[in-house]
Design a protein around this motif. Structure first.
Motif, short mmCIF file in Angstrom:
data_model
loop_
_atom_site.label_atom_id
_atom_site.label_comp_id
_atom_site.label_asym_id
_atom_site.label_seq_id
_atom_site.Cartn_x
_atom_site.Cartn_y
_atom_site.Cartn_z
N SER A 128 0.93 -1.24 0.04
CA SER A 128 -0.34 0.16 0.02
C SER A 128 0.94 1.78 -0.03
O SER A 128 2.06 1.34 0.22
CB SER A 128 -1.16 -0.16 0.78
N TYR A 129 -0.03 2.38 -0.12
CA TYR A 129 1.24 3.45 -0.84
C TYR A 129 0.18 4.75 0.08
O TYR A 129 -0.97 4.91 0.33
CB TYR A 129 1.04 3.81 -2.08
N PRO A 130 0.74 5.67 0.34
CA PRO A 130 0.33 6.93 0.79
C PRO A 130 -0.97 7.66 -0.27
O PRO A 130 -0.13 7.86 -1.42
CB PRO A 130 1.27 8.01 1.63
N PRO A 178 7.89 5.34 -2.41
CA PRO A 178 6.56 5.36 -1.89
C PRO A 178 6.83 4.58 -0.16
O PRO A 178 5.75 4.32 0.76
CB PRO A 178 5.85 4.41 -2.55
N SER A 179 7.64 3.86 0.58
CA SER A 179 7.35 3.41 2.00
C SER A 179 7.63 4.98 2.77
O SER A 179 7.31 4.48 3.56
CB SER A 179 8.69 2.01 1.57
N ILE A 180 7.86 6.05 2.28
CA ILE A 180 8.08 7.41 2.73
C ILE A 180 6.50 7.99 3.26
O ILE A 180 6.13 7.55 1.33
CB ILE A 180 9.15 8.33 2.34
N GLU A 205 -6.54 7.46 4.85
CA GLU A 205 -6.53 6.14 4.36
C GLU A 205 -4.84 5.84 3.27
O GLU A 205 -4.40 6.70 2.65
CB GLU A 205 -6.84 6.39 3.29
N ARG A 206 -4.90 4.21 2.61
CA ARG A 206 -4.03 4.43 1.58
C ARG A 206 -4.93 3.63 0.49
O ARG A 206 -5.84 2.69 0.17
CB ARG A 206 -3.32 3.51 2.76
N ILE A 207 -3.78 3.59 -0.49
CA ILE A 207 -3.68 2.66 -1.41
C ILE A 207 -3.15 1.37 -1.23
O ILE A 207 -1.84 1.21 -1.35
CB ILE A 207 -3.90 3.72 -3.21
N ALA A 208 -4.48 0.12 -2.02
CA ALA A 208 -3.57 -1.17 -2.21
C ALA A 208 -3.36 -1.47 -3.79
O ALA A 208 -4.31 -1.69 -3.90
CB ALA A 208 -4.40 -2.22 -1.04
N PHE A 209 -2.31 -2.12 -3.41
CA PHE A 209 -2.30 -3.21 -5.08
C PHE A 209 -1.92 -4.75 -4.42
O PHE A 209 -1.27 -4.56 -3.30
CB PHE A 209 -0.58 -2.26 -5.38
N VAL A 210 -2.22 -5.21 -5.48
CA VAL A 210 -2.17 -6.53 -5.29
C VAL A 210 -0.72 -7.42 -5.61
O VAL A 210 -0.39 -6.69 -5.79
CB VAL A 210 -3.09 -7.39 -6.28
#
Ligand code: NAP
Ligand code: MN
Length: 266
Positions: free
Chosen positions: A100-102, A175-177, A242-247
């Protein structure tokens, strides 16, 4: 597992979409559901993924995104059109682990009493003025930092750092930041007017306020969307909850993605 598809209108994409639909219909564990999906497949480019995000942003807790790339850049798209079977298998055998990304939270306060609005951006939000110089006070966590004069300001997410932000001289951020970046768009800097003049990365604990000074026709954008032109008083930005999740089936290393998009494939 319920799957929704968002695709652009190109001929190539339409062909890929047909094939994805066929594979989903064949699958025992996947069904098409545009209303309440668990997985959203975006077929096209980054613009398509942005549209998919805004279409399903009310379900961010439930949804995981997958991007299939059919030309253009496809910064958010991991899968190519020749890997569709493998992609569908990765959805069927999906691990619980999510990538997931911020995201960026944007709250707009209007000056005419219209109720303030809370929006969310995947790439960035900008405050801009075209007819004359934008004048705005920039506050960081409630404290006045600078008075900005220029074309505008861009506040971007780490995954959005390779989009508009990069064009205005911002840094590319992993994006881990968990952070947002403020970048200037053509600031006026001289003996009289002074801003920091370089991009700034704000932590998750801070918030940014951009207060319009005699700039009633300033425009706010959120990703590809332009917000209604009602006079804007202030824009508040921070890292969203919230964050956006990717498979996580096939997740290209971030710097590999940056290299392949901007420098080239070996
Ligand atoms: P667009 O005008 O088609 O997009 C401009 C380009 O930005 C496209 O090549 C797009 O890729 C690419 N892009 C989008 N998000 C990206 C990301 N996170 N990292 C790297 N590249 C990215 O408009 P759109 O497709 O609706 O996308 C809207 C976004 O475009 C905005 O959020 C803004 O960031 C960006 N944009 C940039 C500029 C600029 O750099 N001067 C100007 C306008 C808009 P695809 O071709 O794969 O869609
Ligand atoms: Mn596009």
């Amino acid at each position: 597992m319920k799957v929704a598809i968002v695709a652009n209108k190109t001929e190539k994409t339409q062909g890929v979409q047909k094939e994805v639909v066929r594979l989903i219909e064949q699958s025992k564990s996947l069904t098409i559901d545009e209303q309440t999906p668990d997985i959203v497949i975006s077929i096209g480019g980054d613009g398509t993924l942005l549209k998919a995000f805004h279409q399903y942003k009310h379900r961010l807790k439930e949804v995981e995104f997958v991007g299939v790339h059919t030309g253009h850049l496809g910064f958010y798209a991991d899968w190519r059109d020749f890997e569709l079977e493998e992609m569908v298998t990765s959805l069927e055998t999906r691990s619980a682990e999510k990538v997931s990304y911020p995201l960026l939270e944007v709250e707009i306060e209007y000056s005419d009493g219209k109720e303030s609005e809370r929006l969310i951006a995947l790439n960035e939000s900008t405050v801009r003025r075209v007819s004359s110089t934008l004048v705005s006070d920039v506050y960081i966590s409630g404290e006045l930092f600078e008075r900005f004069r220029g074309d505008g300001l861009s506040v971007s997410t780490p995954t959005g750092s390779t989009a508009y932000n990069k064009s205005v001289g911002g840094a590319v951020i992993h994006p881990s930041i968990n952070a947002v970046q403020l970048a200037e768009i053509a600031s006026l800097n001289n003996r009289v007017f002074r801003t920091l003049g370089s991009p700034m990365v704000l932590s998750v604990h801070e918030d940014l306020t951009i207060e319009m000074i005699e700039s009633p026709d300033a425009v706010v954008t959120v990703d590809h969307l332009t917000i209604d032109r009602t006079a804007i008083a202030r824009v508040h930005c921070r890292v969203a909850s919230e964050r956006i999740a990717f498979v996580s089936g096939k997740h290209t290393h971030f710097w590999t993605r940056v290299k392949e998009s901007f420098i080239g494939v070996d």
